[in-house]
Design a protein around this motif. Structure first.
Motif, PDB file in Angstrom:
ATOM      1  N   ARG A  69       0.709  -1.316  -0.037  1.00 23.98           N
ATOM      2  CA  ARG A  69      -0.253   0.071   0.070  1.00 23.98           C
ATOM      3  C   ARG A  69       0.717   1.201  -0.146  1.00 23.98           C
ATOM      4  NH1 ARG A  69      -1.698   4.259   2.756  1.00 23.98           N
ATOM      5  NH2 ARG A  69      -3.769   4.702   2.626  1.00 23.98           N
ATOM      6  N   ALA A  70       1.880   1.255   0.577  1.00 23.61           N
ATOM      7  CA  ALA A  70       2.822   2.376   0.734  1.00 23.61           C
ATOM      8  C   ALA A  70       3.323   2.793  -0.523  1.00 23.61           C
ATOM      9  CB  ALA A  70       3.863   2.077   2.046  1.00 23.61           C
ATOM     10  N   LEU A  71       3.949   1.662  -1.088  1.00 30.80           N
ATOM     11  CA  LEU A  71       4.527   1.788  -2.354  1.00 30.80           C
ATOM     12  C   LEU A  71       3.539   2.220  -3.543  1.00 30.80           C
ATOM     13  CD1 LEU A  71       6.970  -1.443  -2.335  1.00 30.80           C
ATOM     14  CD2 LEU A  71       7.503   1.008  -2.071  1.00 30.80           C
ATOM     15  N   ILE A  72       2.543   1.868  -3.383  1.00 32.24           N
ATOM     16  CA  ILE A  72       1.525   2.490  -4.359  1.00 32.24           C
ATOM     17  C   ILE A  72       0.966   3.706  -4.315  1.00 32.24           C
ATOM     18  CG2 ILE A  72      -0.720   2.042  -5.444  1.00 32.24           C
ATOM     19  CD1 ILE A  72      -0.490  -1.087  -4.744  1.00 32.24           C
ATOM     20  N   LEU A  73       1.103   4.024  -3.223  1.00 34.25           N
ATOM     21  CA  LEU A  73       0.462   5.464  -2.561  1.00 34.25           C
ATOM     22  C   LEU A  73       1.891   6.340  -2.999  1.00 34.25           C
ATOM     23  CD1 LEU A  73      -1.299   7.485  -1.210  1.00 34.25           C
ATOM     24  CD2 LEU A  73      -0.081   7.007   0.885  1.00 34.25           C
ATOM     25  N   ASN A  74       3.038   5.917  -2.908  1.00 33.02           N
ATOM     26  CA  ASN A  74       4.259   6.676  -3.232  1.00 33.02           C
ATOM     27  C   ASN A  74       4.194   6.991  -4.532  1.00 33.02           C
ATOM     28  OD1 ASN A  74       5.094   6.948  -0.599  1.00 33.02           O
ATOM     29  ND2 ASN A  74       6.707   5.194  -0.600  1.00 33.02           N
ATOM     30  N   MET A  75       3.839   5.866  -5.417  1.00 38.59           N
ATOM     31  CA  MET A  75       3.938   6.022  -6.819  1.00 38.59           C
ATOM     32  C   MET A  75       2.965   6.963  -7.335  1.00 38.59           C
ATOM     33  SD  MET A  75       4.108   1.859  -7.698  1.00 38.59           S
ATOM     34  CE  MET A  75       3.274   2.143  -9.477  1.00 38.59           C
ATOM     35  N   ILE A  76       1.593   7.037  -6.704  1.00 38.16           N
ATOM     36  CA  ILE A  76       0.590   8.144  -7.102  1.00 38.16           C
ATOM     37  C   ILE A  76       1.136   9.346  -6.613  1.00 38.16           C
ATOM     38  CG2 ILE A  76      -1.737   8.733  -6.474  1.00 38.16           C
ATOM     39  CD1 ILE A  76      -2.610   5.768  -6.112  1.00 38.16           C
ATOM     40  N   ASN A  77       1.666   9.771  -5.319  1.00 34.42           N
ATOM     41  CA  ASN A  77       2.131  10.980  -5.091  1.00 34.42           C
ATOM     42  C   ASN A  77       3.331  11.452  -6.156  1.00 34.42           C
ATOM     43  OD1 ASN A  77       0.495  11.146  -3.163  1.00 34.42           O
ATOM     44  ND2 ASN A  77       1.985  10.347  -1.740  1.00 34.42           N
ATOM     45  N   GLY A  78       4.034  10.459  -6.578  1.00 35.89           N
ATOM     46  CA  GLY A  78       5.344  10.788  -7.427  1.00 35.89           C
ATOM     47  C   GLY A  78       4.627  11.296  -8.889  1.00 35.89           C
ATOM     48  N   VAL A  79       3.810  10.481  -9.359  1.00 39.14           N
ATOM     49  CA  VAL A  79       3.327  10.838 -10.626  1.00 39.14           C
ATOM     50  C   VAL A  79       2.389  12.252 -10.751  1.00 39.14           C
ATOM     51  CG1 VAL A  79       3.420   8.738 -11.757  1.00 39.14           C
ATOM     52  CG2 VAL A  79       1.321   9.667 -10.552  1.00 39.14           C
ATOM     53  N   THR A  80       2.028  12.564  -9.351  1.00 37.75           N
ATOM     54  CA  THR A  80       1.333  14.034  -9.425  1.00 37.75           C
ATOM     55  C   THR A  80       2.042  15.223  -9.032  1.00 37.75           C
ATOM     56  OG1 THR A  80       0.563  13.244  -7.277  1.00 37.75           O
ATOM     57  CG2 THR A  80      -0.993  12.750  -8.916  1.00 37.75           C
ATOM     58  N   THR A  81       2.928  14.962  -7.814  1.00 34.67           N
ATOM     59  CA  THR A  81       3.742  16.139  -7.313  1.00 34.67           C
ATOM     60  C   THR A  81       5.142  15.797  -7.569  1.00 34.67           C
ATOM     61  OG1 THR A  81       3.665  15.192  -5.089  1.00 34.67           O
ATOM     62  CG2 THR A  81       1.802  16.784  -5.528  1.00 34.67           C
ATOM     63  N   GLY A  82       5.718  14.585  -7.524  1.00 37.38           N
ATOM     64  CA  GLY A  82       7.062  14.401  -7.692  1.00 37.38           C
ATOM     65  C   GLY A  82       7.644  14.556  -6.355  1.00 37.38           C
ATOM     66  N   TYR A  83       8.986  14.168  -5.940  1.00 35.75           N
ATOM     67  CA  TYR A  83       9.712  14.053  -4.814  1.00 35.75           C
ATOM     68  C   TYR A  83      10.941  15.169  -5.041  1.00 35.75           C
ATOM     69  CZ  TYR A  83       6.757  10.537  -3.169  1.00 35.75           C
ATOM     70  OH  TYR A  83       5.521   9.980  -2.642  1.00 35.75           O
ATOM     71  N   ILE A  84      11.326  15.649  -3.744  1.00 38.48           N
ATOM     72  CA  ILE A  84      12.690  16.618  -3.792  1.00 38.48           C
ATOM     73  C   ILE A  84      13.495  16.226  -2.717  1.00 38.48           C
ATOM     74  CG2 ILE A  84      13.339  19.009  -3.970  1.00 38.48           C
ATOM     75  CD1 ILE A  84      10.817  19.841  -4.957  1.00 38.48           C
ATOM     76  N   LYS A  85      14.786  16.220  -3.059  1.00 37.91           N
ATOM     77  CA  LYS A  85      15.852  16.062  -2.034  1.00 37.91           C
ATOM     78  C   LYS A  85      16.788  17.267  -2.117  1.00 37.91           C
ATOM     79  CE  LYS A  85      15.028  11.992   0.476  1.00 37.91           C
ATOM     80  NZ  LYS A  85      15.155  12.066   1.913  1.00 37.91           N
ATOM     81  N   GLU A  86      16.989  18.047  -1.033  1.00 34.63           N
ATOM     82  CA  GLU A  86      18.048  19.058  -1.111  1.00 34.63           C
ATOM     83  C   GLU A  86      19.254  18.640  -0.410  1.00 34.63           C
ATOM     84  OE1 GLU A  86      16.455  22.881  -0.621  1.00 34.63           O
ATOM     85  OE2 GLU A  86      14.633  22.568  -1.101  1.00 34.63           O
ATOM     86  N   LEU A  87      20.279  19.231  -0.909  1.00 40.44           N
ATOM     87  CA  LEU A  87      21.698  18.917  -0.207  1.00 40.44           C
ATOM     88  C   LEU A  87      22.551  20.161  -0.048  1.00 40.44           C
ATOM     89  CD1 LEU A  87      22.533  15.598  -2.492  1.00 40.44           C
ATOM     90  CD2 LEU A  87      22.185  15.489   0.173  1.00 40.44           C
ATOM     91  N   GLU A  88      23.154  20.234   0.816  1.00 43.50           N
ATOM     92  CA  GLU A  88      24.070  21.343   1.012  1.00 43.50           C
ATOM     93  C   GLU A  88      25.655  21.160   0.860  1.00 43.50           C
ATOM     94  OE1 GLU A  88      22.656  22.599   4.773  1.00 43.50           O
ATOM     95  OE2 GLU A  88      21.141  23.847   4.048  1.00 43.50           O
ATOM     96  N   ILE A  89      26.535  22.087   0.558  1.00 40.83           N
ATOM     97  CA  ILE A  89      27.774  21.730   0.312  1.00 40.83           C
ATOM     98  C   ILE A  89      28.379  22.697   1.361  1.00 40.83           C
ATOM     99  CG2 ILE A  89      29.917  21.705  -0.994  1.00 40.83           C
ATOM    100  CD1 ILE A  89      27.999  20.977  -3.305  1.00 40.83           C
ATOM    101  N   VAL A  90      29.173  22.267   2.367  1.00 42.25           N
ATOM    102  CA  VAL A  90      29.748  23.025   3.011  1.00 42.25           C
ATOM    103  C   VAL A  90      31.275  23.014   3.191  1.00 42.25           C
ATOM    104  CG1 VAL A  90      30.035  23.675   5.912  1.00 42.25           C
ATOM    105  CG2 VAL A  90      27.916  22.870   5.021  1.00 42.25           C
ATOM    106  N   GLY A  91      32.094  23.927   2.830  1.00 40.35           N
ATOM    107  CA  GLY A  91      33.601  23.780   3.046  1.00 40.35           C
ATOM    108  C   GLY A  91      33.945  24.949   2.105  1.00 40.35           C
ATOM    109  N   VAL A  92      35.329  25.389   2.489  1.00 42.33           N
ATOM    110  CA  VAL A  92      35.925  26.375   1.479  1.00 42.33           C
ATOM    111  C   VAL A  92      36.492  25.885   0.248  1.00 42.33           C
ATOM    112  CG1 VAL A  92      37.967  27.916   1.442  1.00 42.33           C
ATOM    113  CG2 VAL A  92      36.805  27.700   3.468  1.00 42.33           C
ATOM    114  N   GLY A  93      35.700  26.527  -0.814  1.00 41.39           N
ATOM    115  CA  GLY A  93      36.195  26.049  -2.090  1.00 41.39           C
ATOM    116  C   GLY A  93      35.250  24.882  -2.718  1.00 41.39           C
ATOM    117  N   PHE A  94      34.671  24.351  -1.834  1.00 42.83           N
ATOM    118  CA  PHE A  94      33.579  23.258  -2.284  1.00 42.83           C
ATOM    119  C   PHE A  94      32.565  23.672  -3.080  1.00 42.83           C
ATOM    120  CE2 PHE A  94      34.526  19.818   1.419  1.00 42.83           C
ATOM    121  CZ  PHE A  94      35.919  20.044   1.254  1.00 42.83           C
ATOM    122  N   ARG A  95      32.305  23.197  -4.176  1.00 41.35           N
ATOM    123  CA  ARG A  95      31.222  23.644  -5.001  1.00 41.35           C
ATOM    124  C   ARG A  95      30.653  22.676  -5.961  1.00 41.35           C
ATOM    125  NH1 ARG A  95      35.717  25.888  -6.536  1.00 41.35           N
ATOM    126  NH2 ARG A  95      36.432  25.718  -8.872  1.00 41.35           N
ATOM    127  N   ALA A  96      29.405  22.818  -6.611  1.00 41.73           N
ATOM    128  CA  ALA A  96      28.906  21.622  -7.435  1.00 41.73           C
ATOM    129  C   ALA A  96      28.386  22.333  -8.927  1.00 41.73           C
ATOM    130  CB  ALA A  96      27.763  21.071  -6.951  1.00 41.73           C
TER     131      ALA A  96
END
Length: 180
Positions: A69-96
């Protein structure tokens, strides 16, 4: 009976669900996802709601009931709104920087770290110290974010490295200075 598994899933407008034998296909405005359902679980689509039932009452069936049930609900939420993960880089001279199908990162090594972006995932770098991973598959988004974080995890003494947004890194106390 699983408390989570017995709850019906309401299908929002604009989402098409097909049940073929032991596979479920979910299609929405953001894309398509597929999932193979265990033979121990039966799925019914009635009046815009999806109901899951288990064949027997074994421990395996009980665990698969809520999981499916949880996997099917995640699929439905994914095709309607999508998922986002945000990452931060900390350090002098570190960049992406996202360049085509690759994510190039300067992380204090002698060479840039290049991460190939898998299909179905979109990576943006609005700032040189911020990485945003988006997609419709929750598992894939989380896996890509963890692989990027694994290239340079936050170290406990200075706190430099890649971390999830809002993640707190517990810093250790350095070696004490010898007194004279």
């Amino acid at each position: 009976m699983s408390r989570l598994g017995k709850k019906p899933i309401t299908v929002p407008q604009g989402v098409k669900i097909e049940l073929k034998e032991k596979a479920i296909h979910v299609e929405g405005p953001k894309g398509k996802l597929n999932y193979l359902i265990s033979s121990r679980i039966t799925v019914e689509n009635k009046d815009g709601q999806i109901l899951l039932k288990r064949v027997a009452d074994t421990k395996l069936d009980r665990s698969l009931h809520g999981l499916s049930r949880a996997l099917i609900l995640n699929m439905i939420n994914g095709v309607t709104t999508g998922y986002i993960k945000e990452l931060e880089i900390v350090g002098v001279g570190f960049r992406a920087q996202a360049q085509g199908n690759n994510l190039s990162m300067q992380l204090g090594f002698s060479h840039p770290v290049v991460y190939p972006i898998p299909a179905g995932i979109k990576i943006e770098t609005p700032k040189p110290t911020q990485i945003i991973v988006t997609g419709i598959d929750k598992e894939k988004v989380g896996k890509v974010a963890s692989e990027i974080r694994k290239t340079c995890p936050p170290e406990p003494y200075k706190g430099t490295g890649i971390r999830y947004k809002g993640e707190r890194v517990r810093k250790k106390v350095g070696k004490a200075q010898a007194t004279k």
